[in-house]
Scaffold this motif. Structure first.
Motif, PDB file in Angstrom:
ATOM      1  N   ASP A  12      54.611  23.899  20.614  1.00  0.00           N
ATOM      2  CA  ASP A  12      54.161  22.503  20.695  1.00  0.00           C
ATOM      3  C   ASP A  12      53.899  22.098  22.143  1.00  0.00           C
ATOM      4  OD1 ASP A  12      54.461  22.344  17.967  1.00  0.00           O
ATOM      5  OD2 ASP A  12      56.416  21.373  18.060  1.00  0.00           O
ATOM      6  N   SER A  19      52.906  15.773  22.616  1.00  0.00           N
ATOM      7  CA  SER A  19      53.183  15.835  21.176  1.00  0.00           C
ATOM      8  C   SER A  19      54.685  15.932  20.906  1.00  0.00           C
ATOM      9  CB  SER A  19      52.439  17.001  20.514  1.00  0.00           C
ATOM     10  OG  SER A  19      53.015  18.236  20.868  1.00  0.00           O
ATOM     11  N   LYS A 168      41.937  19.892  21.262  1.00  0.00           N
ATOM     12  CA  LYS A 168      43.297  19.978  20.724  1.00  0.00           C
ATOM     13  C   LYS A 168      43.666  18.680  20.015  1.00  0.00           C
ATOM     14  CE  LYS A 168      45.295  23.458  23.766  1.00  0.00           C
ATOM     15  NZ  LYS A 168      46.373  23.762  24.736  1.00  0.00           N
ATOM     16  N   CYS A 172      45.485  17.755  16.327  1.00  0.00           N
ATOM     17  CA  CYS A 172      46.864  17.286  16.501  1.00  0.00           C
ATOM     18  C   CYS A 172      47.197  16.297  15.394  1.00  0.00           C
ATOM     19  CB  CYS A 172      47.035  16.623  17.866  1.00  0.00           C
ATOM     20  SG  CYS A 172      48.699  15.969  18.130  1.00  0.00           S
ATOM     21  N   ASN A 185      41.990  12.938  14.307  1.00  0.00           N
ATOM     22  CA  ASN A 185      42.173  14.352  13.944  1.00  0.00           C
ATOM     23  C   ASN A 185      41.301  14.715  12.746  1.00  0.00           C
ATOM     24  OD1 ASN A 185      43.584  13.731  11.530  1.00  0.00           O
ATOM     25  ND2 ASN A 185      45.541  13.699  12.611  1.00  0.00           N
TER      26      ASN A 185
END
Length: 187
Positions: A12, A19, A168, A172, A185
């Motif tokens: 992570d 995150s 990313k 996420c 996302n």
């Protein structure tokens, strides 16, 4: 009291350090707010290990708690086969093996070594395909890179500046809840 980093946090952190902060903020809420299909599939695939039903072999240790005083890490090993000296990390699907996943496996390896277990082989087990994927043991230069990474993780603060990677962010589970991202996302 010393703070030990959960091994599960390593991947992570590489994906996005922020995150981890968001995970801690939302962990006591309904997972339905942020979990997506990949997390649900992963949890289902991992349940046999967590429930210690993934293997009946007497040489397999399942969901074994591990720690490292040297690296200040703690977590669980999915499967360690004592006879084959094989450490295995379960994953649902591995289209690509990321450095964070390698670091998680190495962290488990270092913990087992420090605890006195002999490990000579590492592998990922992809449950969706029933496939074992061997991973080389870390070499000297890998150990240096791992140690530098662990230091970065220990030194990180959510207030620290870090690059935001919109690709990313799209993948996420927290992007819709994140104050650092402006993209939704894909889930």
């Amino acid at each position: 009291m010393e703070y030990y980093i959960p091994i599960s946090m390593l991947n992570d952190f590489i994906f996005c350090p922020y995150s981890i902060y968001l995970h801690n903020v939302y962990m006591d809420t309904d997972e339905g707010l942020y979990h997506a299909k990949p997390q649900t599939q992963g949890r289902i695939a991992h349940s046999a290990v967590d429930n210690k039903t993934a293997s009946k072999r007497k040489d397999d240790l399942l969901s074994l708690p591990v720690y490292s005083s040297k690296y200040k890490l703690m977590g669980k090993v999915d499967v360690y086969n004592k006879k084959e000296k094989l450490l295995v990390e379960y994953k649902y699907k591995l289209k690509h093996i990321f450095q964070g996943q390698i670091y998680q496996l190495w962290a488990q390896y270092f913990c087992l070594q420090e605890m006195g277990y002999d490990v000579t082989r590492l592998a990922f087990y992809e449950t969706s395909t029933n496939k074992m994927i061997p991973v080389p043991l870390p070499q000297d230069n890998d150990c240096v890179a791992f140690e530098n990474f662990i230091k970065q993780l220990h030194d990180f603060s959510p207030e620290s500046a870090f690059p935001v990677n919109t690709n990313k962010c799209r993948h996420c589970i927290y992007s819709n809840l994140c104050d650092k991202s402006t993209v939704d996302n894909v889930y």
